[in-house]
Design an enzyme around this catalytic site. Structure first.
Site, PDB file in Angstrom:
ATOM      1  N   GLU A  37       0.872  -1.171   0.000  1.00 24.19           N
ATOM      2  CA  GLU A  37       0.000   0.000   0.000  1.00 24.19           C
ATOM      3  C   GLU A  37       0.913   1.226   0.000  1.00 24.19           C
ATOM      4  O   GLU A  37       1.807   1.326   0.850  1.00 24.19           O
ATOM      5  CB  GLU A  37      -0.885   0.005   1.253  1.00 24.19           C
ATOM      6  CG  GLU A  37      -1.823   1.192   1.232  1.00 24.19           C
ATOM      7  CD  GLU A  37      -2.753   1.281   2.439  1.00 24.19           C
ATOM      8  OE1 GLU A  37      -2.745   0.382   3.284  1.00 24.19           O
ATOM      9  OE2 GLU A  37      -3.476   2.291   2.501  1.00 24.19           O
ATOM     10  N   ARG A 263       5.460 -12.855   9.619  1.00 22.66           N
ATOM     11  CA  ARG A 263       6.107 -11.604   9.279  1.00 22.66           C
ATOM     12  C   ARG A 263       7.421 -11.501  10.036  1.00 22.66           C
ATOM     13  O   ARG A 263       7.633 -12.177  11.041  1.00 22.66           O
ATOM     14  CB  ARG A 263       5.206 -10.416   9.590  1.00 22.66           C
ATOM     15  CG  ARG A 263       4.906 -10.221  11.056  1.00 22.66           C
ATOM     16  CD  ARG A 263       3.774  -9.216  11.281  1.00 22.66           C
ATOM     17  NE  ARG A 263       4.118  -7.886  10.843  1.00 22.66           N
ATOM     18  CZ  ARG A 263       3.453  -7.212   9.916  1.00 22.66           C
ATOM     19  NH1 ARG A 263       2.402  -7.735   9.341  1.00 22.66           N
ATOM     20  NH2 ARG A 263       3.803  -5.996   9.590  1.00 22.66           N
ATOM     21  N   LYS A 273       4.159   0.585   9.636  1.00 19.38           N
ATOM     22  CA  LYS A 273       4.190   1.862   8.913  1.00 19.38           C
ATOM     23  C   LYS A 273       3.553   2.979   9.725  1.00 19.38           C
ATOM     24  O   LYS A 273       3.952   4.136   9.607  1.00 19.38           O
ATOM     25  CB  LYS A 273       3.508   1.713   7.553  1.00 19.38           C
ATOM     26  CG  LYS A 273       4.470   1.102   6.539  1.00 19.38           C
ATOM     27  CD  LYS A 273       3.984   1.280   5.129  1.00 19.38           C
ATOM     28  CE  LYS A 273       3.043   0.171   4.792  1.00 19.38           C
ATOM     29  NZ  LYS A 273       2.780   0.067   3.345  1.00 19.38           N
TER      30      LYS A 273
HETATM   31  P1  ATP Z   1       2.016  -2.257   8.432  1.00 18.27           P
HETATM   32  O1  ATP Z   1       3.515  -2.089   8.480  1.00 18.27           O
HETATM   33  O2  ATP Z   1       1.337  -1.105   9.004  1.00 18.27           O
HETATM   34  O3  ATP Z   1       1.599  -3.585   8.987  1.00 18.27           O
HETATM   35  P2  ATP Z   1       2.104  -3.303   5.884  1.00 18.27           P
HETATM   36  O4  ATP Z   1       3.579  -3.336   6.044  1.00 18.27           O
HETATM   37  O5  ATP Z   1       1.320  -4.552   5.981  1.00 18.27           O
HETATM   38  O6  ATP Z   1       1.584  -2.279   6.924  1.00 18.27           O
HETATM   39  P3  ATP Z   1       1.685  -3.283   3.078  1.00 18.27           P
HETATM   40  O7  ATP Z   1       2.093  -2.210   2.164  1.00 18.27           O
HETATM   41  O8  ATP Z   1       0.296  -3.764   2.990  1.00 18.27           O
HETATM   42  O9  ATP Z   1       1.863  -2.642   4.486  1.00 18.27           O
HETATM   43  O10 ATP Z   1       2.674  -4.509   2.946  1.00 18.27           O
HETATM   44  C1  ATP Z   1       2.983  -5.049   1.682  1.00 18.27           C
HETATM   45  C2  ATP Z   1       3.365  -6.485   1.809  1.00 18.27           C
HETATM   46  O11 ATP Z   1       4.478  -6.629   2.670  1.00 18.27           O
HETATM   47  C3  ATP Z   1       2.250  -7.308   2.384  1.00 18.27           C
HETATM   48  O12 ATP Z   1       2.122  -8.491   1.633  1.00 18.27           O
HETATM   49  C4  ATP Z   1       2.698  -7.600   3.774  1.00 18.27           C
HETATM   50  O13 ATP Z   1       2.193  -8.826   4.218  1.00 18.27           O
HETATM   51  C5  ATP Z   1       4.218  -7.609   3.642  1.00 18.27           C
HETATM   52  N1  ATP Z   1       4.831  -7.248   4.906  1.00 18.27           N
HETATM   53  C6  ATP Z   1       4.605  -6.140   5.632  1.00 18.27           C
HETATM   54  N2  ATP Z   1       5.301  -6.147   6.774  1.00 18.27           N
HETATM   55  C7  ATP Z   1       6.010  -7.303   6.780  1.00 18.27           C
HETATM   56  C8  ATP Z   1       6.933  -7.907   7.695  1.00 18.27           C
HETATM   57  N3  ATP Z   1       7.263  -7.316   8.851  1.00 18.27           N
HETATM   58  N4  ATP Z   1       7.460  -9.097   7.359  1.00 18.27           N
HETATM   59  C9  ATP Z   1       7.147  -9.688   6.200  1.00 18.27           C
HETATM   60  N5  ATP Z   1       6.288  -9.191   5.301  1.00 18.27           N
HETATM   61  C10 ATP Z   1       5.714  -8.009   5.572  1.00 18.27           C
END
Ligand code: ATP
Ligand code: MG
Length: 558
Positions: A37, A263, A273
């Protein structure tokens, strides 16, 4: 707790599933996607997801799409769309022509929503957000049906079209799927598909007054793009039945499957984020690319090589259970890579002046220094020795304890690439601080060895006073002082010593003159990279990382 290192690097449960699917000839080609996003910069958690999705497309016959999940115009910006593309490329991955935006599918998603209404599977709800929330029930109690749940298809269609036409204010109505308010899985209790939002979208402008929810947009975008394996993090596991429900009810062109992995969580680090945005907006850091940030932009500015990040995510592997990885593992990967690739130079962080009393005034000589101890092809360079030098303040003690082998009165040490020197006198200022040392050198030890075979216990780095340049050096420590910072009250866990500025450091002339953004090793000190804050008069260097893991030792000592 540290996540176990994958025993067989490159094998994990997701790759096993894909291999099995290929063995059964379920697919011709594997199609994955990375779906950020655009509401912030990418962080190292995203690096794990990028390496997984793009890595799979490289290892198996397949491709990986970069798809922006741009369904919430209130939080999304072009700056983020640009930075995300730059970061994925920097990490070493390429989507080729497969760049997509969920907003490209807004028309199709809308048509499908009308189809759900026509099939009696969606309705317009006039309840307030608060009413919807409270009537959803809890984990132990079922939800309650909305009083608007049994509207006729015609009324629903009419209201939904008027929502689209912009007739109603924000929040006045939503479109909900009609599934089951008594479902054990809360995600199936009539989830919201569309909300009214009068907002300018970076790509569709003011065309839309309604925007689809993540749950509704995501799986259908996957289906439109022919994604075979839609890989996401564990918090979406409970959304999978809903993902499958849409795929089953809609005339989608393909049937993707969702798989979830753990994650990345790191000690001393917050990877959310929301928190990263607040750190920037509230001025706790200097921006998204502050070298203390766990963002890819921050790490790039700090001199972290992308190969080190790729190695790190390979080592931690992909698992199905959440865990926290020790940040020391990341630091180890950075050190390994920089040790292999970076040239050696000399920098003095906290200079102490040394006068070699028996070295003739006005005389200088060129000495040869090697650029990489394990790589002769990196060559050598000249450094100028003279009567006045700088050494590191830490390398001198007037009254040393027993095990201190560096410079002290009467003690002999080696200056790297130069000579043995011995301290003969100490000059102090009015407050009693040592400001200058008087030393003698042994001309017979040129190059650093004594012909009579006598040994010294320390070899120290140094710089010539005349042929070195003042520089600012920035030393970074963990942004958070707490190994598991509290995301809901992160300000309390910030490390007040996360940035230390050494304004009076000195570096070799060649270091100052080079505009290279490649990190270098300053011998005995660590790895450093030129920062964009450098000015013609004063270069600025950031320490990427120290040579040894002193931080872990300090923590262990308590
Ligand atoms: P937030 O950090 O607020 O949780 P987000 O990181 O999920 O938001 P996105 O832009 O939706 O924001 O993430 C893009 C992709 O990265 C998604 O598929 C998400 O699952 C993956 N992703 C995000 N954070 C992690 C993480 N810490 N480890 C592995 N994959 C991640
Ligand atoms: Mg997300």
């Amino acid at each position: 707790m540290t996540e176990p290192v994958a025993t067989e690097v490159g094998r994990d449960f997701i790759r096993d599933i894909i291999q099995a699917d290929l063995d059964q000839a379920k697919y011709q080609e594997i199609v994955t996607r990375f779906p950020p996003e655009p509401n912030g910069y990418l962080h190292i958690g995203h690096a794990k997801s990028i390496a997984l999705n793009f890595g799979i497309a490289q290892e198996f016959p397949g491709r990986c799409h970069l798809r922006f999940d741009d369904t919430n115009p209130v939080k999304e910006e072009q700056e983020y769309i640009d930075s995300i593309q730059a970061d994925v490329r920097w990490l070493g991955f390429d989507w080729g022509k497969n760049l997509f935006f969920a907003s490209d599918y807004f028309d199709r998603l809308y048509e499908w929503a009308e189809k759900l209404i026509g099939d009696g599977l969606a309705y317009v709800d006039d309840q307030t957000q608060e009413e919807i929330r409270t009537s959803r029930g809890t984990l132990t109690e079922p939800g309650k049906n909305s009083p608007f749940r049994d509207r006729s298809v015609d009324e629903n269609l009419d209201l939904f079209r008027r929502m689209k036409a912009g007739e109603f204010p924000n929040g006045a109505r939503v479109l909900r799927a009609k599934i089951d308010m008594g479902a054990g899985n809360i995600n199936l209790r009539d989830p919201v598909l569309y909300r009214i939002l009068h907002a300018h979208h970076p790509r569709t402008g003011t065309k839309w007054s309604i925007y689809p929810s993540y749950d509704y947009a995501h799986g259908q975008s996957d289906a439109i793009e022919g994604i075979t394996h839609s890989i996401c993090t564990l918090e979406f596991e409970d959304h999978r039945p809903l993902y499958d429900w849409f795929i089953e009810k809609l005339p989608v062109p393909s049937k993707p499957h969702q798989y979830e992995f753990a994650r990345l969580n790191l000690t001393y680090t917050l990877l959310s984020k929301r928190v990263l945005t607040q750190l920037v907006r509230e001025g706790h850091v200097a921006g998204w690319d502050d070298p203390r940030m766990p963002t890819m932009a921050g790490m790039r500015r700090r001199g972290v090589p992308p190969a080190a990040l790729r190695e790190f995510v390979k080592r931690i592997g992909v698992a199905k259970a959440n865990s926290v990885v020790d940040v020391g593992m990341l630091e180890f990967c950075i050190r390994e890579e920089l040790n292999r690739t970076s040239q050696r130079r000399m920098g003095v962080l906290r200079p102490l002046k040394v006068v070699i009393e028996n070295y003739p005034e006005g005389q200088t000589e060129e000495l040869e220094a090697i650029n990489h101890p394990d790589d002769p092809s990196a060559g050598t360079r000249k450094i100028t020795f003279g009567r006045e030098l700088y050494i590191e303040q830490d390398d001198f003690m007037e009254n040393p304890p027993k095990k201190f082998f560096r410079l002290s009165p009467g003690n002999e040490v080696r200056l790297r690439y130069a000579y043995f020197i011995k301290c003969t006198g100490v000059i102090k200022n009015d407050s009693g601080e040592v400001v200058e040392l008087r030393c003698t050198y042994d001309p017979a030890t040129k190059g650093g060895n004594a012909p009579d075979g006598r040994k010294v216990k320390a070899t120290m780095h140094w710089l010539p006073a005349a042929n070195s340049v003042p520089a600012e050096i920035r030393i970074y420590n963990q942004l958070f002082a707490n190994p598991s910072p509290d995301a809901s009250n992160f300000a309390a866990d910030l490390n007040p010593q996360s940035l230390e500025i050494l304004a009076d450091a000195r570096v070799e002339v060649s270091v100052a003159e080079s505009n290279s953004t490649e990190p270098m090793q300053f011998e005995r000190q660590g790895y450093f990279v030129r920062d964009k804050d450098s000015t013609p008069g004063k270069p600025v260097f950031s320490r990427t990382i120290g040579l040894r893991d002193t931080f872990a030792k300090e923590v262990a000592k308590g």
